[in-house]
Each structure stands twice: as C-alpha cells, then as structure tokens.
Motif scaffolding. Structure first.
Motif, PDB file in Angstrom:
ATOM      1  N   PRO A  83       0.804  -1.229   0.000  1.00  0.00           N
ATOM      2  CA  PRO A  83       0.000   0.000   0.000  1.00  0.00           C
ATOM      3  C   PRO A  83       0.835   1.277   0.000  1.00  0.00           C
ATOM      4  N   GLY A  84       2.126   1.161   0.314  1.00  0.00           N
ATOM      5  CA  GLY A  84       2.950   2.357   0.481  1.00  0.00           C
ATOM      6  C   GLY A  84       3.731   2.744  -0.759  1.00  0.00           C
ATOM      7  N   THR A  85       4.365   3.916  -0.689  1.00  0.00           N
ATOM      8  CA  THR A  85       5.245   4.400  -1.750  1.00  0.00           C
ATOM      9  C   THR A  85       6.508   3.542  -1.802  1.00  0.00           C
ATOM     10  N   VAL A  86       6.997   3.281  -3.001  1.00  0.00           N
ATOM     11  CA  VAL A  86       8.220   2.501  -3.168  1.00  0.00           C
ATOM     12  C   VAL A  86       9.312   3.420  -3.694  1.00  0.00           C
ATOM     13  N   VAL A  87      10.497   3.355  -3.079  1.00  0.00           N
ATOM     14  CA  VAL A  87      11.656   4.124  -3.533  1.00  0.00           C
ATOM     15  C   VAL A  87      12.789   3.164  -3.849  1.00  0.00           C
ATOM     16  N   ARG A  88      13.653   3.593  -4.759  1.00  0.00           N
ATOM     17  CA  ARG A  88      14.781   2.759  -5.190  1.00  0.00           C
ATOM     18  C   ARG A  88      16.097   3.424  -4.817  1.00  0.00           C
ATOM     19  N   TYR A  89      16.956   2.668  -4.147  1.00  0.00           N
ATOM     20  CA  TYR A  89      18.313   3.103  -3.812  1.00  0.00           C
ATOM     21  C   TYR A  89      19.260   2.634  -4.913  1.00  0.00           C
ATOM     22  N   ASP A  90      19.992   3.579  -5.496  1.00  0.00           N
ATOM     23  CA  ASP A  90      21.025   3.272  -6.489  1.00  0.00           C
ATOM     24  C   ASP A  90      22.364   3.567  -5.841  1.00  0.00           C
ATOM     25  N   ILE A  91      23.114   2.508  -5.527  1.00  0.00           N
ATOM     26  CA  ILE A  91      24.353   2.626  -4.760  1.00  0.00           C
ATOM     27  C   ILE A  91      25.545   2.377  -5.681  1.00  0.00           C
ATOM     28  N   GLU A  92      26.499   3.261  -5.663  1.00  0.00           N
ATOM     29  CA  GLU A  92      27.696   3.114  -6.495  1.00  0.00           C
ATOM     30  C   GLU A  92      28.422   1.811  -6.162  1.00  0.00           C
ATOM     31  N   GLY A  93      28.647   0.981  -7.191  1.00  0.00           N
ATOM     32  CA  GLY A  93      29.375  -0.262  -7.013  1.00  0.00           C
ATOM     33  C   GLY A  93      28.531  -1.427  -6.548  1.00  0.00           C
ATOM     34  N   PHE A  94      27.236  -1.220  -6.360  1.00  0.00           N
ATOM     35  CA  PHE A  94      26.346  -2.284  -5.899  1.00  0.00           C
ATOM     36  C   PHE A  94      25.061  -2.262  -6.733  1.00  0.00           C
ATOM     37  N   ASP A  95      24.306  -3.352  -6.632  1.00  0.00           N
ATOM     38  CA  ASP A  95      23.010  -3.391  -7.302  1.00  0.00           C
ATOM     39  C   ASP A  95      22.032  -2.440  -6.617  1.00  0.00           C
TER      40      ASP A  95
END
Length: 682
Positions: A83-95
């Motif tokens: 039901p909640g908002t989804v955010v994406r973490y883009d981390i240098e050197g990782f998926d």
C-alpha cells in the motif's frame, strides 16, 4: 548542527548495554575483511508480494494503418500487498534495491523523507556509518547526512525542520528508521535532541535491534522496509571495511570505504573520495511493479512498446485489410512474481469510416428524397468522391450512428424510425449493404441515440440512449446486435443538452461522452472510467455560442489520422462545415476545409437527422389526422341527412379514430386529436 551534536546521534549505540560503550577509536582499521564474522539474520515476516491483474484491459479498435493507442498499465495491474510508496536506492558499485515506505503507519515521517527524495537532496550522499555490534556483526547502516564535494570536503546536506516521532513498528532486520539526536544540551546550555529531533538521516537495521532501539529516546521511528531480495545488497554493503575517520569529521568513526587496501593505515596517500565512499547515487520513487512486452501475434500489423513507467503504446502499420491481433504484456513485482495479460486489437477502419481506410467518412441522408450517400474523405477533403448507398424511401427513418457491431472491420449503420420507434442495424461491407438486423422497438420518441461505443469495456459496441424529458442516460450493453443488458449512467438534466457523440477523448481506453447545449452553445465532455464506465470527470470544452452550428460527429478527421478525436459541426442555416482539431478536451485549431453542402435536405447522422426525421414523422401524423378529419366530416354530413341527433352522436363515436404516438411505457401515450380547423392538437 555542531560536531558535538553529531557525536550524540543515537544510532552510534552499538547493541545496547555495557558493550555499547566498550570500543577503541581504531578498533577496525586493520581488521581483515575475511576475518570479520557476518552473521546474517533472516528477514522478519513482511508482506508477501504478488502482482495481480485487477481489471481486464479493454480491447482496442484501431485504424488499419497509422492508428495509435496509449494504455496506462498501472490502471490495470497492482501489487495489492504494497500500500505504500516505493523508492529505489542506487548505490555506487552495488546493485539497486527497493524500499517500501510505510505511508499509513508513519505518515509525517514518510512525507519528510520524500521531501528530501523529490528535491534530490540525497543524490550524491554516502553511507557515513556502518556500526558493528560487539561481536563484529552488523548493527546499522546509516546515511543521508553528508555529501562529498571536494578532497577533504564532506559537507552536511540541507537539513529541514525536525519531524515528530512516530514510533510504532519494531526495529527489526530489514527495516528503515530515522536517526535522531540524544537528549542533551548545546554549548550555551540549551536543550537539544530528544524523541522529535529526526531530520534527514536514516539507517537500515542489519539485525533485530528491537530490544535496544525500541526502548530509548521514545523509540526509533521505523518508516520503511526493504523489499524482495534487497537485503542481499545491503548485506554486501555491510561487508565493506570500516575505518575510524574521525579526523575528517567526528561522525566518521565507522566510515565504510570500498577501495582502501586492508591493513594500510588511514589516511593513506589521499583523502577518501567518491572512488572510496559508499555513495548513494540517487533515491527515487518507482512503481511497485515493472512491466515488459511479451509478444504481438502480428508485429507487422501492430507494433507495441512498453515504457519503464508502464505506458503501453500500440501503433498499426501495413495494409488496410482488417485483422485481429493479440498483444501480451507482463507485470513483475519486487519478488520476481509475474502475471500476464493479453489485449485484443481489432485492426480495421477508422471510427466512422465506411470504406475501410484510416479516414472518417461522412454519411449523408436526404430527408426529402430518401437517398443516401457517402463522402469518401481523405482528412478534411472530399478527395475520393461520392458513393451512393442503398436508399430508404421512408424518410421517418434516420441514421442515428455509425459503428462496427459485428467486429468484421467494417462500420455498420444504426437506423431508428422517428414514427414508430423501430431500430435496425445495417451490416455493411464498405459502402455495400450486406444484411439487416432488427433490434428491440423503442416507441418513446423522447429517447434518442446519443452514440455508439464500448461503454462497459467488453470489446463490443454499446448503444447510449438519452431521454431529453427526464435527463436519464442508459446504455444498452451489446454482444454484436444482441442486447445483453443495460447500464445506467449519470443523469444530465435539461432538454437543451444533447449528446454529440462518443469517443475516447482522454486516451485512457474508455469511450467518453461529448455534450452540446443547443440553447446556450456550451460544450462539455464526460470522461468515463475505463474500469466500469461510470463518470470519472466532467470537463468543460470551449463553447460555440452560435447554436445554428450543430455537432454532427466525433472522429479523427485530420489528414494525419493521428487517432485523436476531432469535433465536426455543420451550420443548419448555411450548410457550412468546420472541424475542431482537438487534443483531448482542448481545441488546437479550427479547420474550414470540409466542403459545404447548402441543401438542408441532406443531413449527417445524429442530432440533425433525428430532428429532420421527427419533423417527417409529425407531418405523417398530420396527414393521417387530415384523413380522419375528412372521414369525420363525411360521416357528419351523412348522419345529419339520415339520422337523428342521437344517432349522429352514436355514428360519430364509431368512426372517430384518435391517433396516438406512444412515448414510452413510463409515461402515458400522447393522443393527437383534432382542433376545429382540422389540425393536430398535441
């Protein structure tokens, strides 16, 4: 915020109890990564993710070539467990990994966090703290406070006002919580910190920290949880070597660095930069589901594409031969679960095209002679000429609307009789009559056909009726020419309002209703819901004050055949025609290139044809009434010469007919009787 305040960030706690204070400043500077234990706890129970198709995607009917349709797949798929908002973490050197925010549980905290996300404040920041427990297992991974700007410059980012603490969910493994400041005093003796001191920094719980973090400083507010296999990525980040870099900043006592050789003292030959820091490239909102195209049964006819935000675009190419094409798309949730849906695309003539090309044609009827004809259009020009259609000599019949009932790729003609209420469909093959289908008779002449369109989104043409007397609007839901049921739409009071046509104006996959007021000249559109055909929104359209301009059609009349619906008007005084080139409900321009037809005996389907046929029906009633008057007069003369006055009354009673035009079962019939002058009195 001062350095002393940073040193009081509560997430420096290292597992609680006495072990939290037993630490050495350089405890981890020379520890080999391979010797560090990393006990990974299982994720606490959370949502089971599932992508589902909540509503069937409606079938599409596109011109044979050059037709386009855009479908927002997010209106039809959902992950009902998120039901909640989804955010994406883009981390240098990782998926990358995704986090669901707990909008309903920590509303203000989520809004605060999304404010930083939407401004891009977190882009380019880094995780400045990877704290370990006494047994060297990961405790928390913290970031959101600093960005690298230049060698030896690690600046705090913008810091908004603190948010009120909303502790509720426990600090279990895989949750995201707000960092805050321990209660204390600044250098001037003013109180700082406390439960309501969180601003921009947050941390991931690497294990079950509920015994510690749920019970201090009001409890640390959990406002998110890692989705899918995202903790596998966070666990990899937690394997990064940790350095005590408090010489750079007091908050950097547990600084994870990616490319510093193990065993070398810090700082080495350079200050750590973006090659070393675990940099958060971005945190962005994302859809809870991802979408992709699976197949098109005829990619040479229908070319589908699916964008990252779930927009399915269909483009038709190739020949003008009608064809049925299926397009399959897939939605995938964050756990890799998938579900598919197939859309049927009927590739055929354009709306209101009879000759099967991509251009809408104009179908004319002469209400004096009963002749019927078609202007074969190429855009706004009558370039292909005029084609005669089968004639109907009885001019109380009128063409109410044009649409493809049997889905053979050829538009058909819907006929209605303004005298007795009969309804018929001519099944057509281009301009050639194939057969006739009889529909249910509707004697009520207050009822008019507003237009044809797939109102209930089942892939079939439906018939929309309007009762101008009581404002009701009802659709016959159809299966070909078979009436299956009815669907009640909202009322539109006011006999001056009439339906100009049906078309998908806002390109959401559902037909919409176009209205015109023939008293004030106002125009508006009812945008219907693609799920159930109910009214989604009423939108005003630019008015045309001169009511001698009658709305005669809604179709793509442009030469480009851009599949955007335009509005056609005809002036009932001059015979001039003009098309409003539309973009949804906004008028882009006016085109006056459509040829003029001065002879007002010729009318296009819809409102003008209904009024013309109605006039002919009333004239027919008047002729019948005149015949009755003559019979009555003759009977009166005969009775006067041969009968008594008593017998005269008896004779008149037996010969006087009353002509009744039934206007519906819900109202009494209207008796058309004769006045003294022998004319019909309503």
């Amino acid at each position: 915020m001062s350095f002393n305040t940073y040193q009081r960030l509560l997430t420096w706690a290292r597992g609680g109890g006495a072990s939290a204070s037993v630490r050495s400043d350089d405890r981890h500077t020379t520890q080999d990564q391979s010797q560090r234990p990393c006990a990974v706890q299982e994720l606490e129970p959370r949502h089971l993710l599932s992508a589902v198709l909540t509503t069937a995607i409606p079938d599409q009917h596109l011109p044979a070539s050059g037709g386009t349709a855009s479908i927002n797949l997010t209106n039809f798929f959902d992950d009902t467990d998120i039901p909640g908002t989804v955010v994406r973490y883009d981390i240098e050197g990782f998926d990358t990994f995704d986090v669901e925010l707990l909008d309903l549980e920590a509303t203000n905290t989520v809004l605060n966090f999304l404010g930083y996300v939407d401004r891009g404040d977190f882009d380019g920041t880094f995780f400045h703290r990877l704290a370990l427990n006494a047994d060297n297992t990961p405790f928390v991974l913290q970031g959101g406070g600093f960005e690298f700007t230049a060698p030896n410059n690690y600046d705090p980012i913008f810091q908004g006002p603190p948010v009120v603490n909303e502790f509720g969910r426990s600090n279990l493994r895989g949750t995201l919580a707000m960092a805050k400041v321990a209660p204390g005093f600044d250098g001037q003796g003013n109180p700082v910190g406390g439960p309501d001191s969180a601003t921009n920094q947050s941390f991931f719980n690497m294990g079950d920290n509920s015994a510690n973090l749920d019970n201090q400083n009001g409890g640390f507010t959990v406002f998110g949880q890692v989705l899918g296999n995202g903790m596998a990525v966070v666990d990899l980040i937690a394997q990064t070597p940790v350095w005590n870099a408090n010489s750079l900043h007091p908050a950097f006592t547990d600084l994870p660095l990616r490319n510093q050789p193990n065993g070398d003292p810090f700082p080495n030959d350079r200050f750590p930069d973006d090659r070393d820091l675990v940099t958060i490239n971005s945190i962005t909102r994302v859809e809870e589901l991802s979408y992709k195209l699976i197949s098109s049964s005829a990619p040479s006819r229908v070319v589908p594409t699916v964008s990252a935000d779930g927009q399915l675009t269909l483009i038709t190419i190739g020949s003008s031969v009608p064809e049925t094409v299926t397009v399959t798309v897939e939605a995938e949730d964050h756990d890799g679960n998938t579900t598919q849906a197939t859309i049927t695309v009927e590739v055929g003539p354009a709306k209101e095209s009879l000759n099967g090309d991509k251009f809408a044609d104009l179908v004319w009827r002469n209400f004096k002679t009963g002749k019927d004809a078609m202007w074969e259009m190429t855009g706004f020009d009558k370039a292909a000429g005029v084609t005669a259609l089968k004639n109907v000599n009885n001019t109380t019949w009128y063409i109410a609307a044009v649409g493809d009932f049997n889905k053979d790729g050829h538009n058909d003609l819907f006929w209605r009789n303004a005298f007795d209420g009969q309804n018929k469909v001519w099944l057509m093959n281009g301009s050639n009559f194939v057969s006739v289908k009889t529909l249910r008779t509707v004697p009520n002449q207050n009822l008019s056909v507003g237009g044809l369109g797939d109102i209930n989104n089942d892939g079939n043409i439906d018939i929309l009726w309007r009762n101008a007397k009581n404002g009701r609007n009802v659709a016959w839901t159809m299966d070909g020419t078979a009436e299956m049921g009815s669907l009640r739409l909202d009322n539109q009071p006011g006999k001056d309002w009439y339906i100009g046509g049906l078309a998908d104006l806002d390109r959401d996959g559902a037909v919409d209703v176009l209205w015109r007021n023939d008293s004030g000249g106002q125009n508006k559109a009812w945008l219907l819901n693609p799920v159930d055909g109910t009214l989604k929104q009423a939108v005003g359209i630019l008015a045309l004050a001169d009511t001698s301009w009658v709305m005669t059609g809604v179709a793509d009349y442009s030469a480009e055949a851009d599949n955007r619906y335009d509005i056609l008007y005809r002036n009932v005084k001059t015979g001039k025609q003009q098309a409003w080139v539309m973009n949804g409900t906004s008028r882009l321009s006016v085109n006056n290139d459509i040829p003029r037809l001065k002879n007002q005996d010729w009318q296009l389907p819809g409102r003008a044809s209904q009024l013309a046929a109605r006039g002919n029906a009333l004239a027919k009633i008047q002729r019948q009434a005149n015949r009755t008057a003559r019979v009555r007069s003759a009977a009166l003369v005969a009775a006067t010469s041969t009968q008594s006055s008593e017998s005269t009354a008896s004779l008149l009673g037996s010969v006087e007919p009353i002509f009744t035009l039934d206007i519906g079962a819900d109202e009494p019939g209207t008796a058309f009787t004769l006045g003294d002058d022998g004319q019909v009195v309503n």
